[in-house]
Motif scaffolding. Structure first.
Motif, PDB file in Angstrom:
ATOM      1  N   THR A 185       0.836  -1.195   0.000  1.00  3.37           N
ATOM      2  CA  THR A 185       0.000   0.000   0.000  1.00  3.37           C
ATOM      3  C   THR A 185       0.875   1.251   0.000  1.00  3.37           C
ATOM      4  O   THR A 185       2.007   1.248   0.490  1.00  3.37           O
ATOM      5  CB  THR A 185      -0.936   0.071   1.224  1.00  3.37           C
ATOM      6  OG1 THR A 185      -0.173   0.379   2.401  1.00  3.37           O
ATOM      7  CG2 THR A 185      -1.695  -1.211   1.426  1.00  3.37           C
ATOM      8  N   HIS A 187       0.142   5.885  -0.105  1.00  7.52           N
ATOM      9  CA  HIS A 187      -0.862   6.945  -0.005  1.00  7.52           C
ATOM     10  C   HIS A 187      -1.422   7.241  -1.388  1.00  7.52           C
ATOM     11  O   HIS A 187      -0.678   7.535  -2.321  1.00  7.52           O
ATOM     12  CB  HIS A 187      -0.218   8.208   0.585  1.00  7.52           C
ATOM     13  CG  HIS A 187      -1.198   9.162   1.182  1.00  7.52           C
ATOM     14  ND1 HIS A 187      -2.265   9.683   0.476  1.00  7.52           N
ATOM     15  CD2 HIS A 187      -1.273   9.712   2.418  1.00  7.52           C
ATOM     16  CE1 HIS A 187      -2.950  10.503   1.252  1.00  7.52           C
ATOM     17  NE2 HIS A 187      -2.376  10.531   2.435  1.00  7.52           N
ATOM     18  N   GLN A 232      -4.271   3.741  -0.198  1.00 12.72           N
ATOM     19  CA  GLN A 232      -4.956   4.017   1.064  1.00 12.72           C
ATOM     20  C   GLN A 232      -4.998   5.512   1.311  1.00 12.72           C
ATOM     21  O   GLN A 232      -4.372   6.297   0.607  1.00 12.72           O
ATOM     22  CB  GLN A 232      -4.225   3.336   2.227  1.00 12.72           C
ATOM     23  CG  GLN A 232      -2.806   3.853   2.459  1.00 12.72           C
ATOM     24  CD  GLN A 232      -2.175   3.283   3.709  1.00 12.72           C
ATOM     25  OE1 GLN A 232      -1.537   2.257   3.671  1.00 12.72           O
ATOM     26  NE2 GLN A 232      -2.366   3.995   4.833  1.00 12.72           N
ATOM     27  N   SER A 233      -5.762   5.895   2.347  1.00 13.71           N
ATOM     28  CA  SER A 233      -5.750   7.266   2.884  1.00 13.71           C
ATOM     29  C   SER A 233      -6.283   8.305   1.913  1.00 13.71           C
ATOM     30  O   SER A 233      -5.896   9.468   1.970  1.00 13.71           O
ATOM     31  CB  SER A 233      -4.333   7.652   3.339  1.00 13.71           C
ATOM     32  OG  SER A 233      -3.770   6.657   4.156  1.00 13.71           O
ATOM     33  N   ASP A 246      -8.713   0.907  -3.194  1.00 17.92           N
ATOM     34  CA  ASP A 246      -8.430   1.142  -1.783  1.00 17.92           C
ATOM     35  C   ASP A 246      -8.181  -0.192  -1.080  1.00 17.92           C
ATOM     36  O   ASP A 246      -8.780  -1.218  -1.434  1.00 17.92           O
ATOM     37  CB  ASP A 246      -9.610   1.857  -1.134  1.00 17.92           C
ATOM     38  CG  ASP A 246      -9.365   2.128   0.342  1.00 17.92           C
ATOM     39  OD1 ASP A 246      -8.635   3.072   0.659  1.00 17.92           O
ATOM     40  OD2 ASP A 246      -9.887   1.347   1.179  1.00 17.92           O
ATOM     41  N   ILE A 247      -7.334  -0.191  -0.075  1.00 19.35           N
ATOM     42  CA  ILE A 247      -6.960  -1.416   0.630  1.00 19.35           C
ATOM     43  C   ILE A 247      -8.176  -2.139   1.206  1.00 19.35           C
ATOM     44  O   ILE A 247      -8.277  -3.371   1.109  1.00 19.35           O
ATOM     45  CB  ILE A 247      -5.913  -1.124   1.741  1.00 19.35           C
ATOM     46  CG1 ILE A 247      -5.597  -2.362   2.568  1.00 19.35           C
ATOM     47  CG2 ILE A 247      -6.339   0.025   2.632  1.00 19.35           C
ATOM     48  CD1 ILE A 247      -4.988  -3.497   1.820  1.00 19.35           C
ATOM     49  N   GLU A 275      -1.849   7.674   9.385  1.00 17.13           N
ATOM     50  CA  GLU A 275      -2.555   6.987   8.313  1.00 17.13           C
ATOM     51  C   GLU A 275      -2.227   5.499   8.272  1.00 17.13           C
ATOM     52  O   GLU A 275      -3.020   4.703   7.773  1.00 17.13           O
ATOM     53  CB  GLU A 275      -2.244   7.663   6.979  1.00 17.13           C
ATOM     54  CG  GLU A 275      -2.936   9.023   6.870  1.00 17.13           C
ATOM     55  CD  GLU A 275      -2.221   9.967   5.941  1.00 17.13           C
ATOM     56  OE1 GLU A 275      -0.981   9.929   5.903  1.00 17.13           O
ATOM     57  OE2 GLU A 275      -2.895  10.756   5.269  1.00 17.13           O
ATOM     58  N   ASP A 279      -5.586   3.638   9.070  1.00 18.17           N
ATOM     59  CA  ASP A 279      -6.116   3.013   7.862  1.00 18.17           C
ATOM     60  C   ASP A 279      -5.758   1.533   7.759  1.00 18.17           C
ATOM     61  O   ASP A 279      -6.545   0.746   7.209  1.00 18.17           O
ATOM     62  CB  ASP A 279      -5.603   3.738   6.617  1.00 18.17           C
ATOM     63  CG  ASP A 279      -6.111   5.166   6.535  1.00 18.17           C
ATOM     64  OD1 ASP A 279      -7.043   5.504   7.278  1.00 18.17           O
ATOM     65  OD2 ASP A 279      -5.570   5.945   5.731  1.00 18.17           O
ATOM     66  N   LEU A 280      -4.596   1.143   8.262  1.00 23.45           N
ATOM     67  CA  LEU A 280      -4.187  -0.258   8.178  1.00 23.45           C
ATOM     68  C   LEU A 280      -4.446  -1.009   9.478  1.00 23.45           C
ATOM     69  O   LEU A 280      -5.191  -1.990   9.507  1.00 23.45           O
ATOM     70  CB  LEU A 280      -2.714  -0.364   7.792  1.00 23.45           C
ATOM     71  CG  LEU A 280      -2.336   0.213   6.424  1.00 23.45           C
ATOM     72  CD1 LEU A 280      -0.870  -0.044   6.131  1.00 23.45           C
ATOM     73  CD2 LEU A 280      -3.210  -0.332   5.311  1.00 23.45           C
ATOM     74  N   ALA A 284      -8.343  -1.522   8.141  1.00 23.61           N
ATOM     75  CA  ALA A 284      -8.076  -2.705   7.314  1.00 23.61           C
ATOM     76  C   ALA A 284      -8.035  -3.973   8.168  1.00 23.61           C
ATOM     77  O   ALA A 284      -8.558  -5.022   7.769  1.00 23.61           O
ATOM     78  CB  ALA A 284      -6.774  -2.530   6.538  1.00 23.61           C
TER      79      ALA A 284
END
Length: 357
Positions: A185, A187, A232-233, A246-247, A275, A279-280, A284
């Motif tokens: 991943t 940004h 992502q993000s 997106d992830i 992020e 995000d992960l 995720a």
């Protein structure tokens, strides 16, 4: 590159994005990040909740201080007498204040290490803008500042990521490791910004091409013959196309294909920015759990001892005016003085994405 070489720099400036270090910092920080972009207040408040989930503290400043301490040790070991300064774009210590302190300390010239390995607007050109702005704020006698080159395919960066991928795979159940899917991943940015990334003669898409090359190198170094690159993000209005998938959406697709374990490598990040951990490690990871999918996230390289060695190698490479140590075939651009862009027209029409780290 010759006009941009400082053979005897007097200091190193580590230049980064910045992040809040307490709940009271969060909204002022986000207002700095988005100033002039017309981002609605409700969007800022939504992002603020991500920071407040972690006590209003982004890990980025503390991680950068750790990197600086490691770099200081590597500089001493290499016999390079360079004090290291720290400045940020969006939060304290602000780069304008740091450049003023450097001047007060008698620093006349310094190299600048950005905590971004990439080309593109946010990854490179915006750091040139930071340098220009900080020097202009001080005035005519500001220190000479030379930004070090892009380092997305430096052998030490690839080695650190590769080892982290291997360690993450070991976190999975023994029976799921062999078939685990490797997912990289980075940004996301607007498609138009990526199209404008790099000198026009290169045909654009420098950022996404560099990310893809780093992912290819990392996968090869870890023995994965198949992998995915996702993004992502994302932020911004839904009608503006950004790099996809997106992830989180990609995890749904993998589950539909019968994948029951993933190793996620945030190849686009030097450190565990907000992020990464939101995000992960949060969104995720929760999605993977809902899907019954084992999820292991590879560490970012900033805490790896090789990262500090990389910084010192870039400095030595610059001072000795030798060829860059690179593994990849995608173009990367070199050192630039006092905010001059990497190449004429490079990323000139892009716009700044993202709402923070």
């Amino acid at each position: 590159m010759a006009d941009n070489v400082i053979r005897a720099p007097q200091a190193l400036l580590v230049l980064s994005f910045g992040g809040p270090e307490g709940p009271e910092d969060v909204m002022p920080f986000l207002e700095n990040v988005t100033r002039g972009r017309g981002v609605p207040r409700d969007r800022l408040e939504a992002v603020a909740e991500h920071y407040l989930h972690f006590g209003g503290v982004s890990p980025i400043n503390a991680l950068n201080r750790d990197i600086i301490a490691a770099v200081e040790g590597e500089l001493a070991a290499a016999g390079l007498d360079l004090p290291v300064y720290f400045g940020n774009r969006n939060w304290h210590p602000l780069v304008e204040d740091t450049v003023a302190r450097m001047a007060a300390d008698g620093i006349g010239s310094a190299l600048v290490f950005p905590t971004s390995a990439w080309g593109g607007y946010s990854g490179c050109l915006q750091y040139h803008e930071d340098i220009t702005r900080a020097r202009a704020a001080f005035g005519a006698n500001a220190p000479e500042l030379v930004k070090l080159r892009q380092y997305f395919d430096h052998p030490l960066l690839i080695e650190a990521f590769a080892e982290a991928i291997g360690a993450a795979r070991e976190q999975l159940s023994v029976g799921r490791r062999a078939a685990a899917r490797l997912v990289f991943t980075a940004h996301s940015v607007p498609v138009s910004a990526d199209a404008a990334a790099g000198p026009p003669a290169d045909g654009g898409k420098l950022y996404s091409r560099q990310v893809a090359e780093a992912a290819r190198l990392c996968a090869a170094a870890t023995g994965f013959t198949d992998y995915d690159l996702v993004w992502q993000s994302r932020s911004g209005p839904p009608q503006v196309p950004w790099l996809e998938p997106d992830i989180v959406d990609h995890l749904d697709d993998l589950a539909a294909q019968g994948v029951d374990a993933v190793v996620v490598c945030p190849v686009g990040f030097v450190s565990d920015h907000l992020e990464v951990i939101w995000d992960l490690d949060t969104e995720a990871a929760q999605k993977a759990d809902e899907l019954g999918m084992e999820f292991a996230r590879a560490a970012t390289p900033g805490t790896d001892p090789r990262f500090a060695k990389l910084v010192v190698e870039l400095i030595s490479e610059h001072m000795r005016a030798i060829e860059p140590d690179r593994l990849g075939a995608v173009p990367g651009y070199g050192c630039t003085r006092n905010g001059t862009p990497c190449a004429p027209g490079c990323c000139a029409i892009a716009r700044r994405p993202g709402t923070g780290n």
